[in-house]
Design an enzyme around this catalytic site. Sequence first.
Site, PDB file in Angstrom:
ATOM      1  N   LYS A   1      37.142  20.838  72.677  1.00  0.00           N
ATOM      2  CA  LYS A   1      37.548  20.290  71.916  1.00  0.00           C
ATOM      3  C   LYS A   1      37.370  20.598  70.704  1.00  0.00           C
ATOM      4  O   LYS A   1      36.056  20.710  70.337  1.00  0.00           O
ATOM      5  CB  LYS A   1      36.989  18.443  72.176  1.00  0.00           C
ATOM      6  CG  LYS A   1      37.084  17.590  71.570  1.00  0.00           C
ATOM      7  CD  LYS A   1      38.877  16.914  72.259  1.00  0.00           C
ATOM      8  CE  LYS A   1      39.829  15.567  71.668  1.00  0.00           C
ATOM      9  NZ  LYS A   1      40.475  16.220  70.795  1.00  0.00           N
TER      10      LYS A   1
ATOM     11  N   LYS B   1      28.015  18.256  67.644  1.00  0.00           N
ATOM     12  CA  LYS B   1      28.612  17.448  67.621  1.00  0.00           C
ATOM     13  C   LYS B   1      28.990  16.536  68.712  1.00  0.00           C
ATOM     14  O   LYS B   1      28.917  14.868  68.930  1.00  0.00           O
ATOM     15  CB  LYS B   1      30.423  17.142  66.455  1.00  0.00           C
ATOM     16  CG  LYS B   1      30.730  16.333  65.759  1.00  0.00           C
ATOM     17  CD  LYS B   1      31.628  16.528  64.801  1.00  0.00           C
ATOM     18  CE  LYS B   1      31.747  17.279  63.772  1.00  0.00           C
ATOM     19  NZ  LYS B   1      32.541  17.422  63.272  1.00  0.00           N
TER      20      LYS B   1
ATOM     21  N   LYS C   1      37.532  25.316  68.356  1.00  0.00           N
ATOM     22  CA  LYS C   1      37.660  24.896  66.933  1.00  0.00           C
ATOM     23  C   LYS C   1      39.155  26.120  67.170  1.00  0.00           C
ATOM     24  O   LYS C   1      39.220  27.144  67.206  1.00  0.00           O
ATOM     25  CB  LYS C   1      37.383  25.408  65.719  1.00  0.00           C
ATOM     26  CG  LYS C   1      37.724  24.830  64.572  1.00  0.00           C
ATOM     27  CD  LYS C   1      37.676  23.130  64.190  1.00  0.00           C
ATOM     28  CE  LYS C   1      37.929  22.122  63.397  1.00  0.00           C
ATOM     29  NZ  LYS C   1      36.742  21.050  63.425  1.00  0.00           N
TER      30      LYS C   1
ATOM     31  N   THR D   1      37.492   9.705  61.200  1.00  0.00           N
ATOM     32  CA  THR D   1      36.453   9.845  60.645  1.00  0.00           C
ATOM     33  C   THR D   1      35.789   9.949  59.162  1.00  0.00           C
ATOM     34  O   THR D   1      34.838   9.481  59.386  1.00  0.00           O
ATOM     35  CB  THR D   1      36.757  11.386  60.227  1.00  0.00           C
ATOM     36  OG1 THR D   1      37.401  12.247  61.098  1.00  0.00           O
ATOM     37  CG2 THR D   1      35.404  12.602  59.701  1.00  0.00           C
TER      38      THR D   1
ATOM     39  N   ASN E   1      42.143  12.822  53.720  1.00  0.00           N
ATOM     40  CA  ASN E   1      41.834  12.489  54.863  1.00  0.00           C
ATOM     41  C   ASN E   1      40.785  11.695  55.055  1.00  0.00           C
ATOM     42  O   ASN E   1      40.544  10.444  55.381  1.00  0.00           O
ATOM     43  CB  ASN E   1      42.477  12.953  56.572  1.00  0.00           C
ATOM     44  CG  ASN E   1      42.046  12.151  57.606  1.00  0.00           C
ATOM     45  OD1 ASN E   1      41.038  11.537  57.960  1.00  0.00           O
ATOM     46  ND2 ASN E   1      43.146  11.746  58.018  1.00  0.00           N
TER      47      ASN E   1
HETATM   48  P1  NAD Z   1      43.038  16.888  54.696  1.00  0.00           P
HETATM   49  O1  NAD Z   1      43.054  18.567  54.031  1.00  0.00           O
HETATM   50  O2  NAD Z   1      43.208  15.639  54.678  1.00  0.00           O
HETATM   51  O3  NAD Z   1      41.526  17.270  52.692  1.00  0.00           O
HETATM   52  C1  NAD Z   1      41.230  18.171  52.211  1.00  0.00           C
HETATM   53  C2  NAD Z   1      40.726  17.875  50.852  1.00  0.00           C
HETATM   54  O4  NAD Z   1      39.673  18.691  50.236  1.00  0.00           O
HETATM   55  C3  NAD Z   1      42.262  17.338  50.450  1.00  0.00           C
HETATM   56  O5  NAD Z   1      41.601  16.364  49.183  1.00  0.00           O
HETATM   57  C4  NAD Z   1      41.687  19.082  49.259  1.00  0.00           C
HETATM   58  O6  NAD Z   1      42.578  18.935  48.465  1.00  0.00           O
HETATM   59  C5  NAD Z   1      40.043  19.099  49.713  1.00  0.00           C
HETATM   60  N1  NAD Z   1      39.510  19.768  48.784  1.00  0.00           N
HETATM   61  C6  NAD Z   1      39.732  21.290  49.357  1.00  0.00           C
HETATM   62  N2  NAD Z   1      39.140  22.466  48.587  1.00  0.00           N
HETATM   63  C7  NAD Z   1      37.848  21.855  47.279  1.00  0.00           C
HETATM   64  C8  NAD Z   1      37.676  21.655  46.488  1.00  0.00           C
HETATM   65  N3  NAD Z   1      37.072  23.385  46.235  1.00  0.00           N
HETATM   66  N4  NAD Z   1      36.780  21.127  45.473  1.00  0.00           N
HETATM   67  C9  NAD Z   1      37.159  19.732  45.941  1.00  0.00           C
HETATM   68  N5  NAD Z   1      38.572  19.547  47.256  1.00  0.00           N
HETATM   69  C10 NAD Z   1      38.464  19.879  47.409  1.00  0.00           C
HETATM   70  O7  NAD Z   1      41.168  17.313  55.484  1.00  0.00           O
HETATM   71  P2  NAD Z   1      39.803  16.357  55.976  1.00  0.00           P
HETATM   72  O8  NAD Z   1      40.653  16.134  56.963  1.00  0.00           O
HETATM   73  O9  NAD Z   1      39.397  15.057  54.886  1.00  0.00           O
HETATM   74  O10 NAD Z   1      39.292  17.267  56.169  1.00  0.00           O
HETATM   75  C11 NAD Z   1      37.924  17.929  55.064  1.00  0.00           C
HETATM   76  C12 NAD Z   1      36.840  18.030  55.726  1.00  0.00           C
HETATM   77  O11 NAD Z   1      36.561  16.866  56.514  1.00  0.00           O
HETATM   78  C13 NAD Z   1      36.415  19.540  56.272  1.00  0.00           C
HETATM   79  O12 NAD Z   1      35.737  19.830  56.290  1.00  0.00           O
HETATM   80  C14 NAD Z   1      36.999  18.775  57.578  1.00  0.00           C
HETATM   81  O13 NAD Z   1      36.175  20.178  59.139  1.00  0.00           O
HETATM   82  C15 NAD Z   1      36.257  17.533  57.552  1.00  0.00           C
HETATM   83  N6  NAD Z   1      36.459  17.138  58.891  1.00  0.00           N
HETATM   84  C16 NAD Z   1      37.757  15.959  59.356  1.00  0.00           C
HETATM   85  C17 NAD Z   1      38.195  15.103  60.401  1.00  0.00           C
HETATM   86  C18 NAD Z   1      38.867  14.867  60.708  1.00  0.00           C
HETATM   87  O14 NAD Z   1      39.131  13.787  61.638  1.00  0.00           O
HETATM   88  N7  NAD Z   1      39.942  15.291  59.690  1.00  0.00           N
HETATM   89  C19 NAD Z   1      36.469  15.631  60.894  1.00  0.00           C
HETATM   90  C20 NAD Z   1      35.805  15.409  61.297  1.00  0.00           C
HETATM   91  C21 NAD Z   1      35.722  16.572  60.033  1.00  0.00           C
END
Ligand code: NAD
Length: 431
Positions: free
Chosen positions: A70, A94, A106, A190, A221
């Site tokens: 997953k 996790k 992944k 999340t 997100n």
């Molecule tokens: P997303 O694409 O929705 O958002 C990412 C955000 O980070 C955007 O606003 C982008 O502009 C910003 N960003 C990128 N580079 C940056 C920087 N250098 N400084 C500041 N902001 C920056 O992605 P997401 O789904 O919100 O994921 C964010 C993190 O959470 C990632 O590490 C992802 O692996 C982790 N995550 C996401 C999920 C999920 O369900 N979406 C689950 C577990 C972990």
Amino acid sequence: MSKRVSSFELAMQNVGAAVKRLNFSPTVYEILKYPERELTAAIPVKMDDGTVKVFVGYRVQHCSVLGPFKGGIRFHPDVDMDEVRALALWMTMKCAVMGLPYGGAKGGVACDPKSMSPDEMEQLSRGYVRAMWPLLGKEKDIPAPDVYTNARVMSWMMDEYSKIKGYNEFGVITGKPVVVGGSSGREEATARGCVIAAREAATVLGIRLQGATVAVQGFGNVGSVAARLLHRMGCRIIAVSDSSGGIYNSKGLDPEGVCQYKKSTGRVKGYPGSQQISNEELLALECDILIPAALENQITEQNAHKIKARIIAEGANGPTTPEADRILTERKVFVVPDILANAGGVTVSYFEWVQNNTGLYWTEYEVNRRLEEKMVAAFKEVYQMYKARKDLSMRDCAYTVAVQRLGEAMWLRGWLGKGYEHHEQREAARA
Ligand code: NAD
């Protein structure tokens, strides 16, 4: 983001320490050191101007001892095999710390989604599935969204897989829109899990959420929903940022307003009534709770000593380097590690998969209730170890809980061979 040090090797340091701490067979470490399977694929996409561009896609299946693989799919220019491998390992940890019946995987594609049209994104999403489909399946490997992929991308991917198979296979992917087999509450899961983890941390530290100050790095997100939920719980969101920079207001920002503003302008910068700050300045702000929710390696040995937050709830995967971790531990910053703090997403993905497999769909209330239950139980398990073992950080404890489950499953499945006295003794004691 620095690419000099292998993210996977850094992530393995925590695994190695947990294996030693538990006095487990070195074979546990060896098994986790090598992903079970990796695939790199060329994905040709016909672009809007008629030319064909070839993208490179990856899928890493790290360890399936606890169940089918997953893990999300990331679309980002920096995606490479090492990053995907590290993210797959974190998924294994996790799922194990949460007690979910999944292994870790992944995927990713090196691309710049911001410069692509919706049609190009659709073709890339479908191309990814055409390249990877032999690895995927509801009993084999179940992808989900990650950075710059969303519910829309998941529905294209599910559709492409279903076309290949010749029947609707909703359970092959999670994070879908509700109308095509998604789960209520998945989009916010999340962030909701991260907020529950931050709330539990605040409770054990005696910090009241009402009026607590919060800074959030990354306004996608995870970050934007976490900011909104914490705001509703009475916190003051003093700063948020995205890849274009950050905004600050000591009196508090309205995250709903910032969301609307970002929707219309594409960035948080310039939000009326806010002061512009850099991402570095955001990390160093005086606040109760800091939520890194962007990318890896943001809190490093260069800036860890500047952090003034009392709690860090890691919404992002791998935002803190091991050197920074040591500094934060010395400075007594309470870190809820990524494998616990952002596990709400995979937890509700699991609920979505269960609903797809049974055909019985739950209300949002039911999803959130079960998420709350799972997050609190996992936090308590890790925190109990943290309280009992004063020499360990919350991250050390989370890895120990995870590796304990993984090692035990490996032994029970006969993956470790003979002479594994530690487990034999445990089993004998149980009998
Ligand atoms: P997303 O694409 O929705 O958002 C990412 C955000 O980070 C955007 O606003 C982008 O502009 C910003 N960003 C990128 N580079 C940056 C920087 N250098 N400084 C500041 N902001 C920056 O992605 P997401 O789904 O919100 O994921 C964010 C993190 O959470 C990632 O590490 C992802 O692996 C982790 N995550 C996401 C999920 C999920 O369900 N979406 C689950 C577990 C972990």
